[in-house]
Motif scaffolding. Structure first.
Motif, PDB file in Angstrom:
ATOM      1  N   LYS A 186       0.802  -1.224   0.000  1.00  0.00           N
ATOM      2  CA  LYS A 186       0.000   0.000   0.000  1.00  0.00           C
ATOM      3  C   LYS A 186       0.839   1.280   0.000  1.00  0.00           C
ATOM      4  N   ASN A 187       2.080   1.211   0.491  1.00  0.00           N
ATOM      5  CA  ASN A 187       2.841   2.444   0.716  1.00  0.00           C
ATOM      6  C   ASN A 187       4.164   2.533  -0.031  1.00  0.00           C
ATOM      7  N   VAL A 208       3.482   6.164   7.753  1.00  0.00           N
ATOM      8  CA  VAL A 208       2.973   4.848   8.127  1.00  0.00           C
ATOM      9  C   VAL A 208       2.790   4.744   9.640  1.00  0.00           C
TER      10      VAL A 208
END
Length: 422
Positions: free
Chosen positions: A86-87, A388
């Motif tokens: 996702k990051n 995050v």
């Protein structure tokens, strides 16, 4: 409810301490898997007491890395692979998968082979390959049918057999001044064999599969217990991790001490069979040493292989966005359990290519030593990424110890490759 009633419900003393221990303790216990036992035994047999210092060095390093992984799981409620997907750019995700998959599968195969070999030690009439097939079937049935938490709660008592290594040095003639000296003063030999053993020790203590496992287990704990994540809870998680890693390193230290005293002094400097490794326990168990050793290997195998295969399945499932979780039923997460089945069957297949179980166990540790620096670098970046982790990024000590773990493993792997090919 009156205050007195509230106080009665709160556990105290050892019970309160036990309640604080969870995924970290299981992770630490599974770290001393058959691969670890074989690696530490070989280190002691081959080099006596001279690798004792590694237990002192690796404890703070492995505790720091595992604490980062635990904190990542608690704060994000995602596994490492899910966070990368996702990051981070896709190549970073695939780099971690590429560096993790071969080592974990080899470790599974080596552990299955080790379990089959020690069972054959007790029942010589039955082929170790047959035992390996039986253990694989039992593991698959247990993983699919039983919740892992329930299975681990039972199996971790089998791992207590490893504590017999703590007794043996006090029953034989031990060079205690030498023990103290080699514990605090590293005696490094710059040759291929010593550096290979050093890489294996580092690889089997700071193992990448434990990074994935620690993160996902903390996610499962947060979701199931519905805990409030704050600084106090993160401190409790850190304590759990520290206790698990301390247990793991104490066992590691005494396996090296036991084999470095018993086997090395008996002239057994190269362990090629499980019989030779089991002889380290003869001072406490005599002919029963084989039984103690077999119970320890089989018990740690049953505890560690679900962790290994589960870690791999979490990696693959998070990569492709599949349903995941050892707490789910087979019909709820068929692809997740499919990866576990395939990994165990591929691991079992390694038994049929003619590699000695002891050598396979040590090679898997070496492979971890070569791949760990890449995974540690990724963990360090994630745990320092405010996008995050928010306010729960690394402190100075986490970065210092994590950086030292990275540099030490890079240096050891570099020296090993140099001596291998120079």
């Amino acid at each position: 409810m009156p205050d007195t009633d509230i106080q009665k419900e709160k556990p105290k003393g050892l019970k309160a301490l036990w309640n604080l221990l969870g995924p970290g303790l299981i992770t630490g216990a599974s770290d001393d898997d058959p691969s670890g036992i074989a690696t530490y035994s070989q280190a002691g047999a081959q080099y006596g007491l001279t690798t004792l210092w590694t237990a002192l060095i690796t404890f703070p390093l492995m505790a720091a890395v595992q604490e980062m992984c635990a904190r990542i799981g608690v704060v994000t409620t995602q596994g490492l692979t899910g966070i990368l997907r996702k990051n981070y750019p896709a190549p970073v995700l695939w780099l971690m998968v590429l560096f993790s998959f071969p080592a974990i599968v080899l470790n599974i195969g080596a552990d299955i082979a080790g379990m089959g070999a020690v069972a054959n030690l007790i029942f010589p009439a039955v082929s170790p390959l047959i035992f390996s097939v039986v253990f694989t079937g039992l593991l698959l049935a247990a993983i699919i049918v039983l919740p892992y938490a329930r299975m681990a709660a039972v199996l971790k008592w089998l791992c207590a057999i490893l504590l017999v290594y703590l007794v043996v040095p006090f029953l034989v003639k031990t060079d205690w001044p030498g023990v103290v000296r080699h514990t605090f003063i590293p005696a490094i030999q710059f040759n291929k064999d010593y550096i290979s053993v050093l890489v294996a020790i580092l690889g089997t203590t700071i193992s990448p599969y434990l990074f994935f496992w620690q993160t996902t287990m903390e996610v499962e704990t947060v979701k199931h217990r519905h805990v409030v994540v704050d600084k106090r809870y993160i401190q409790e998680v850190g304590f759990d991790v520290d206790m698990g890693m301390l247990f793991s390193n104490i066992v590691m230290y005494f396996i090296i001490l036991t084999t470095g005293t018993v086997l090395f002094n008996a002239g057994i400097h190269q362990i090629d069979t499980v019989e030779e490794a089991a002889k380290a326990l003869e001072p406490i168990a005599g002919q029963g040493a084989y039984y103690l050793f077999a119970i320890g290997i089989i018990g740690t195998g049953f505890l560690a292989i679900p962790v290994l295969s589960g870690s791999l399945s979490y990696i693959i499932s998070e990569t492709f966005g599949w349903q995941e979780g050892l707490d789910k039923r087979l019909h709820e997460a068929p692809a997740f359990y499919g990866v576990i089945v395939v990994s165990l069957l591929v691991g079992l297949g390694i038994n049929y290519i003619g590699i000695s179980p002891i050598q396979a166990l040590i090679w898997s540790a070496i492979l971890y030593g070569l791949t760990s620096p890449v995974i540690i670098a990724i963990v360090l970046h994630i745990s320092n990424n405010r996008a995050v982790m928010g306010e729960y990024t690394n402190g100075a000590w986490s970065n210092i110890l994590g950086g030292l773990a990275f540099l030490l493993m890079i240096a050891a792997a570099g020296f090993m490759l140099y001596f291998q090919f120079a």
